[in-house]
Motif scaffolding. Structure first.
Motif, PDB file in Angstrom:
ATOM      1  N   LEU A 129       0.843  -1.172   0.017  1.00  0.00           N
ATOM      2  CA  LEU A 129       0.164   0.199   0.051  1.00  0.00           C
ATOM      3  C   LEU A 129       0.937   1.297   0.124  1.00  0.00           C
ATOM      4  O   LEU A 129       0.251   2.400   0.293  1.00  0.00           O
ATOM      5  N   GLY A 130       2.306   1.079  -0.034  1.00  0.00           N
ATOM      6  CA  GLY A 130       3.036   2.187  -0.153  1.00  0.00           C
ATOM      7  C   GLY A 130       2.879   3.175  -1.378  1.00  0.00           C
ATOM      8  O   GLY A 130       3.153   4.421  -1.025  1.00  0.00           O
ATOM      9  N   TRP A 131       2.162   2.682  -2.527  1.00  0.00           N
ATOM     10  CA  TRP A 131       1.848   3.657  -3.635  1.00  0.00           C
ATOM     11  C   TRP A 131       0.701   4.445  -3.444  1.00  0.00           C
ATOM     12  O   TRP A 131       0.457   5.513  -3.991  1.00  0.00           O
ATOM     13  N   VAL A 132       0.092   4.371  -2.248  1.00  0.00           N
ATOM     14  CA  VAL A 132      -1.154   5.042  -2.235  1.00  0.00           C
ATOM     15  C   VAL A 132      -0.965   6.566  -1.726  1.00  0.00           C
ATOM     16  O   VAL A 132      -1.618   7.533  -2.244  1.00  0.00           O
ATOM     17  N   PRO A 133       0.037   6.799  -0.884  1.00  0.00           N
ATOM     18  CA  PRO A 133       0.313   8.375  -0.561  1.00  0.00           C
ATOM     19  C   PRO A 133       0.794   8.920  -1.708  1.00  0.00           C
ATOM     20  O   PRO A 133       0.630  10.306  -2.016  1.00  0.00           O
ATOM     21  N   VAL A 134       1.693   8.496  -2.774  1.00  0.00           N
ATOM     22  CA  VAL A 134       1.805   8.995  -3.802  1.00  0.00           C
ATOM     23  C   VAL A 134       0.780   9.322  -4.736  1.00  0.00           C
ATOM     24  O   VAL A 134       0.658  10.474  -5.391  1.00  0.00           O
ATOM     25  N   ALA A 135      -0.078   8.568  -4.864  1.00  0.00           N
ATOM     26  CA  ALA A 135      -1.263   8.752  -5.572  1.00  0.00           C
ATOM     27  C   ALA A 135      -1.883   9.897  -4.964  1.00  0.00           C
ATOM     28  O   ALA A 135      -2.616  10.844  -5.648  1.00  0.00           O
ATOM     29  N   LEU A 136      -2.366   9.840  -3.495  1.00  0.00           N
ATOM     30  CA  LEU A 136      -3.222  10.759  -2.905  1.00  0.00           C
ATOM     31  C   LEU A 136      -2.356  12.398  -3.117  1.00  0.00           C
ATOM     32  O   LEU A 136      -3.174  13.408  -3.350  1.00  0.00           O
ATOM     33  N   VAL A 137      -0.877  12.563  -3.021  1.00  0.00           N
ATOM     34  CA  VAL A 137      -0.339  13.622  -3.229  1.00  0.00           C
ATOM     35  C   VAL A 137      -0.567  14.245  -4.679  1.00  0.00           C
ATOM     36  O   VAL A 137      -0.697  15.257  -4.817  1.00  0.00           O
ATOM     37  N   GLY A 138      -0.737  13.211  -5.652  1.00  0.00           N
ATOM     38  CA  GLY A 138      -1.082  13.818  -6.868  1.00  0.00           C
ATOM     39  C   GLY A 138      -2.599  14.127  -7.025  1.00  0.00           C
ATOM     40  O   GLY A 138      -2.483  15.422  -7.611  1.00  0.00           O
ATOM     41  N   LEU A 139      -3.569  13.694  -6.428  1.00  0.00           N
ATOM     42  CA  LEU A 139      -4.786  14.440  -6.256  1.00  0.00           C
ATOM     43  C   LEU A 139      -4.721  15.556  -5.699  1.00  0.00           C
ATOM     44  O   LEU A 139      -5.419  16.626  -6.121  1.00  0.00           O
ATOM     45  N   LEU A 140      -3.989  15.818  -4.484  1.00  0.00           N
ATOM     46  CA  LEU A 140      -3.913  16.957  -3.783  1.00  0.00           C
ATOM     47  C   LEU A 140      -3.531  18.052  -4.683  1.00  0.00           C
ATOM     48  O   LEU A 140      -3.792  19.317  -4.614  1.00  0.00           O
ATOM     49  N   SER A 141      -2.373  17.834  -5.387  1.00  0.00           N
ATOM     50  CA  SER A 141      -1.629  18.649  -6.245  1.00  0.00           C
ATOM     51  C   SER A 141      -2.613  19.233  -7.451  1.00  0.00           C
ATOM     52  O   SER A 141      -2.465  20.323  -7.483  1.00  0.00           O
ATOM     53  N   LEU A 142      -3.426  18.396  -7.877  1.00  0.00           N
ATOM     54  CA  LEU A 142      -4.375  18.885  -8.944  1.00  0.00           C
ATOM     55  C   LEU A 142      -5.588  20.057  -8.415  1.00  0.00           C
ATOM     56  O   LEU A 142      -5.857  20.904  -8.823  1.00  0.00           O
ATOM     57  N   VAL A 143      -6.052  19.524  -7.037  1.00  0.00           N
ATOM     58  CA  VAL A 143      -7.049  20.300  -6.388  1.00  0.00           C
ATOM     59  C   VAL A 143      -6.465  21.552  -5.925  1.00  0.00           C
ATOM     60  O   VAL A 143      -7.063  22.731  -6.279  1.00  0.00           O
ATOM     61  N   ALA A 144      -5.165  21.438  -5.615  1.00  0.00           N
ATOM     62  CA  ALA A 144      -4.328  22.714  -5.352  1.00  0.00           C
ATOM     63  C   ALA A 144      -4.017  23.716  -6.566  1.00  0.00           C
ATOM     64  O   ALA A 144      -4.261  24.679  -6.286  1.00  0.00           O
ATOM     65  N   ALA A 145      -3.847  22.995  -7.490  1.00  0.00           N
ATOM     66  CA  ALA A 145      -3.858  23.842  -8.833  1.00  0.00           C
ATOM     67  C   ALA A 145      -5.368  24.645  -9.173  1.00  0.00           C
ATOM     68  O   ALA A 145      -5.091  25.664  -9.696  1.00  0.00           O
ATOM     69  N   ALA A 146      -6.196  23.758  -9.119  1.00  0.00           N
ATOM     70  CA  ALA A 146      -7.531  24.461  -9.545  1.00  0.00           C
ATOM     71  C   ALA A 146      -7.627  25.482  -8.714  1.00  0.00           C
ATOM     72  O   ALA A 146      -8.251  26.527  -9.114  1.00  0.00           O
ATOM     73  N   TRP A 147      -7.786  25.262  -7.288  1.00  0.00           N
ATOM     74  CA  TRP A 147      -8.056  26.382  -6.474  1.00  0.00           C
ATOM     75  C   TRP A 147      -6.978  27.571  -6.400  1.00  0.00           C
ATOM     76  O   TRP A 147      -7.599  28.730  -6.351  1.00  0.00           O
ATOM     77  N   LEU A 148      -5.670  27.313  -6.631  1.00  0.00           N
ATOM     78  CA  LEU A 148      -4.783  28.479  -6.781  1.00  0.00           C
ATOM     79  C   LEU A 148      -5.253  29.248  -8.031  1.00  0.00           C
ATOM     80  O   LEU A 148      -5.169  30.392  -8.085  1.00  0.00           O
ATOM     81  N   GLY A 149      -5.467  28.484  -9.152  1.00  0.00           N
ATOM     82  CA  GLY A 149      -6.024  29.302 -10.393  1.00  0.00           C
ATOM     83  C   GLY A 149      -7.223  30.120 -10.206  1.00  0.00           C
ATOM     84  O   GLY A 149      -7.236  31.099 -10.711  1.00  0.00           O
ATOM     85  N   MET A 150      -8.287  29.436  -9.262  1.00  0.00           N
ATOM     86  CA  MET A 150      -9.265  30.191  -9.022  1.00  0.00           C
ATOM     87  C   MET A 150      -9.088  31.580  -8.436  1.00  0.00           C
ATOM     88  O   MET A 150      -9.718  32.578  -8.598  1.00  0.00           O
ATOM     89  N   GLY A 151      -8.160  31.476  -7.284  1.00  0.00           N
ATOM     90  CA  GLY A 151      -7.867  32.529  -6.604  1.00  0.00           C
ATOM     91  C   GLY A 151      -7.240  33.509  -7.397  1.00  0.00           C
ATOM     92  O   GLY A 151      -7.369  34.861  -7.138  1.00  0.00           O
ATOM     93  N   VAL A 152      -6.080  33.334  -8.263  1.00  0.00           N
ATOM     94  CA  VAL A 152      -5.371  33.967  -9.011  1.00  0.00           C
ATOM     95  C   VAL A 152      -6.282  34.795 -10.119  1.00  0.00           C
ATOM     96  O   VAL A 152      -6.235  35.755 -10.363  1.00  0.00           O
ATOM     97  N   GLY A 153      -7.213  33.941 -10.573  1.00  0.00           N
ATOM     98  CA  GLY A 153      -8.152  34.497 -11.628  1.00  0.00           C
ATOM     99  C   GLY A 153      -9.207  35.185 -11.092  1.00  0.00           C
ATOM    100  O   GLY A 153      -9.570  36.493 -11.712  1.00  0.00           O
ATOM    101  N   ARG A 154      -9.570  35.528  -9.705  1.00  0.00           N
ATOM    102  CA  ARG A 154     -10.235  36.288  -9.226  1.00  0.00           C
ATOM    103  C   ARG A 154      -9.576  37.465  -8.629  1.00  0.00           C
ATOM    104  O   ARG A 154     -10.063  38.707  -8.504  1.00  0.00           O
ATOM    105  N   LEU A 155      -8.393  37.273  -8.128  1.00  0.00           N
ATOM    106  CA  LEU A 155      -7.475  38.447  -7.839  1.00  0.00           C
ATOM    107  C   LEU A 155      -6.998  39.450  -9.160  1.00  0.00           C
ATOM    108  O   LEU A 155      -6.910  40.472  -9.004  1.00  0.00           O
ATOM    109  N   LEU A 156      -7.001  38.723 -10.221  1.00  0.00           N
ATOM    110  CA  LEU A 156      -6.475  39.457 -11.444  1.00  0.00           C
ATOM    111  C   LEU A 156      -7.430  38.853 -12.497  1.00  0.00           C
ATOM    112  O   LEU A 156      -7.239  38.236 -13.418  1.00  0.00           O
ATOM    113  N   PRO A 157      -8.650  39.814 -12.362  1.00  0.00           N
ATOM    114  CA  PRO A 157      -9.723  39.328 -13.553  1.00  0.00           C
ATOM    115  C   PRO A 157      -9.399  39.849 -14.584  1.00  0.00           C
ATOM    116  O   PRO A 157     -10.156  40.677 -15.295  1.00  0.00           O
ATOM    117  N   SER A 158      -8.414  39.107 -15.568  1.00  0.00           N
ATOM    118  CA  SER A 158      -8.184  39.621 -16.848  1.00  0.00           C
ATOM    119  C   SER A 158      -8.220  38.337 -17.621  1.00  0.00           C
ATOM    120  O   SER A 158      -7.836  37.299 -17.248  1.00  0.00           O
TER     121      SER A 158
END
Length: 444
Positions: A129-158
């Motif tokens: 089961l050692g591969w599970v943390p690697v997969a979960l971090v990948g999922l977390l990174s995608l969510v972080a990318a989407a949320w950060l993009g939303m924040g930057v898009g709202r901060l810089l609405p261009s």
């Protein structure tokens, strides 16, 4: 849940989830290295998780750009001032949009993992089961990318914000990939993992722990930027995440991987020793292994078993190896192919070079060493397999030389034949480069 369902339908979340699935699966099926060798993404659980992470080098910038598009929604629709005048807290409204993107990415990531997992389950000999943390971090990174993009898009609405953010993220990924050891530990802050190099060595736990802290801080930064629209509210979580993550991350690429003793554990039966990672290959390899040992019994000091080499790192060139065992590297054997090798071909590969591995499979040998390997193989199997050049054509120079050497060898008395082949085998195993001389008595 009803409100979340409405948000899923009216936001870009379903489209983004579909794009991530198509992009990740397309890359994993299209990239040649991802489907070849023992580290193919459909053969081992660890490899599957790491290849999916590797493919994030393209999916992560796309997700960040799509998040920025979502962050511009209120401004594009002309309802920003209207929503700001309502008594409902902004954080409550933001939570639904953030959750919709997270759910879509979760489903997309799970689809990719399930597609790979169904195929791995039929082939992998070692679960773990050692591969599970690697997969979960990948999922977390995608969510972080989407949320950060939303924040930057709202901060810089261009309208330029989403493409610039995606291109900038991609540029950072390329720079981190090219930095090598000079960039450690900072290169480990990227969401993509390095491509798997062995089924016996995997991403270290400290890497997953540090990356989880980093992407967790990034996700918090995105939430605060989207909800509060203050640049400093996003900087603080990013700095905190980096400060917590960097002390945990290794400083070299060698430290970023850890050996997997469970996968490398050997199980022996009937003269064939395989690792737990490749235990499912026993049924296909047992017969050829027995046949190879029977052929090698013609030698004065024949090997007693075929043993897999569970090397976390495959050195090039290899060093000297004992001759009491046929050392087996399934990747060197070109065993993992889309079309399985016939049993007779596996036997031929096992007895090649009188049961020795090539000293440098990648760069090749001097010509006469190649011929010596072919002649010793032919003496054991009873037929000479034509030598081919890099174009796949029969070599017009080496084949006559091999045929002449085999004819000369067969003309000797039986005891002399065995002695010469045994001497050549010892030379090939030791990588001394004198196999041709030992076999024929002629200088190389």
């Amino acid at each position: 849940m009803r409100v979340l369902g409405i948000e899923l339908r009216r936001s870009a979340a379903p489209v983004l989830g579909g794009l991530v699935v198509v992009l990740l699966l397309g890359l994993l099926f299209w990239l040649p290295p991802a489907g070849k060798g023992s580290t193919a993404w459909t053969r081992q659980w660890w490899s599957m998780a790491e290849w999916v992470r590797y493919a994030l080098v393209f999916a992560w910038p796309l997700t960040a750009g799509a998040g920025a598009v979502q962050g511009l929604r209120d401004r594009r629709s002309g309802v920003e001032e209207l929503f700001a005048s309502t008594p409902r807290p902004r954080a409550q409204r933001a939570a639904r949009t953030l959750a919709a993107l997270a759910v879509a990415l979760l489903v997309a990531y799970l689809v990719v993992v399930v597609v790979g997992g169904v195929q791995v389950a039929a082939k992998a000999g070692h679960l773990g089961l050692g591969w599970v943390p690697v997969a979960l971090v990948g999922l977390l990174s995608l969510v972080a990318a989407a949320w950060l993009g939303m924040g930057v898009g709202r901060l810089l609405p261009s309208p330029l914000t989403p493409p610039l953010l995606a291109v900038g993220a991609m540029a950072l990924m390329v720079v981190a990939e090219a930095a090598g050891d000079e960039g450690y530990p900072f290169v480990l802050l990227r969401p993509s993992a390095t491509r798997p190099g062995s089924v016996f060595a995997h991403t270290a736990g400290s890497v997953s722990a540090g990356q989880a802290l980093w992407f967790g801080g990034m996700a918090v930064a995105g939430v605060l930027l989207f909800a509060l629209r203050r640049w400093w509210s996003g900087v603080l979580p990013l700095l905190a995440g980096a400060a917590l993550a960097l002390p945990l991350l290794p400083t070299t690429s060698a430290e970023a991987t850890a050996a997997d003793p469970a996968a490398a554990e050997l199980a022996c039966a009937d003269g064939l020793c395989l690792t737990r990672a490749h235990e499912r290959e026993r049924a296909a390899l047992a017969g050829p292994a027995r046949e190879a040992l029977a052929l090698l019994s013609k030698l004065p000091a024949p090997p007693a078993e075929v043993r897999e080499l569970p090397n976390p790192v495959r050195p090039e060139p290899r060093g000297p190896e004992p001759t009491d065992t046929v050392w087996l590297d399934l990747d060197d054997l070109v065993y993992f192919r889309s079309t399985p090798l016939p049993a007779i071909r596996i036997t031929e590969l096992l007895v090649e070079g009188a049961g020795t591995r090539e000293c440098n499979a990648r760069d090749g040998f001097p010509d006469r060493e190649v011929v010596a390997r072919a002649v010793t193989t032919a003496w054991l199997t009873g037929h000479l397999t034509p030598l081919r050049n890099y174009l796949g054509e029969e070599d017009p120079e080496l084949n006559p030389l091999a045929q002449q050497a085999l004819t000369t060898l067969n003309a000797r008395p039986a005891a002399d034949q065995r002695a010469h082949v045994e001497a050549a085998r010892q030379s090939l195993a030791a990588c001394t480069g004198t196999a041709w001389t030992a076999l024929t008595g002629e200088p190389a």
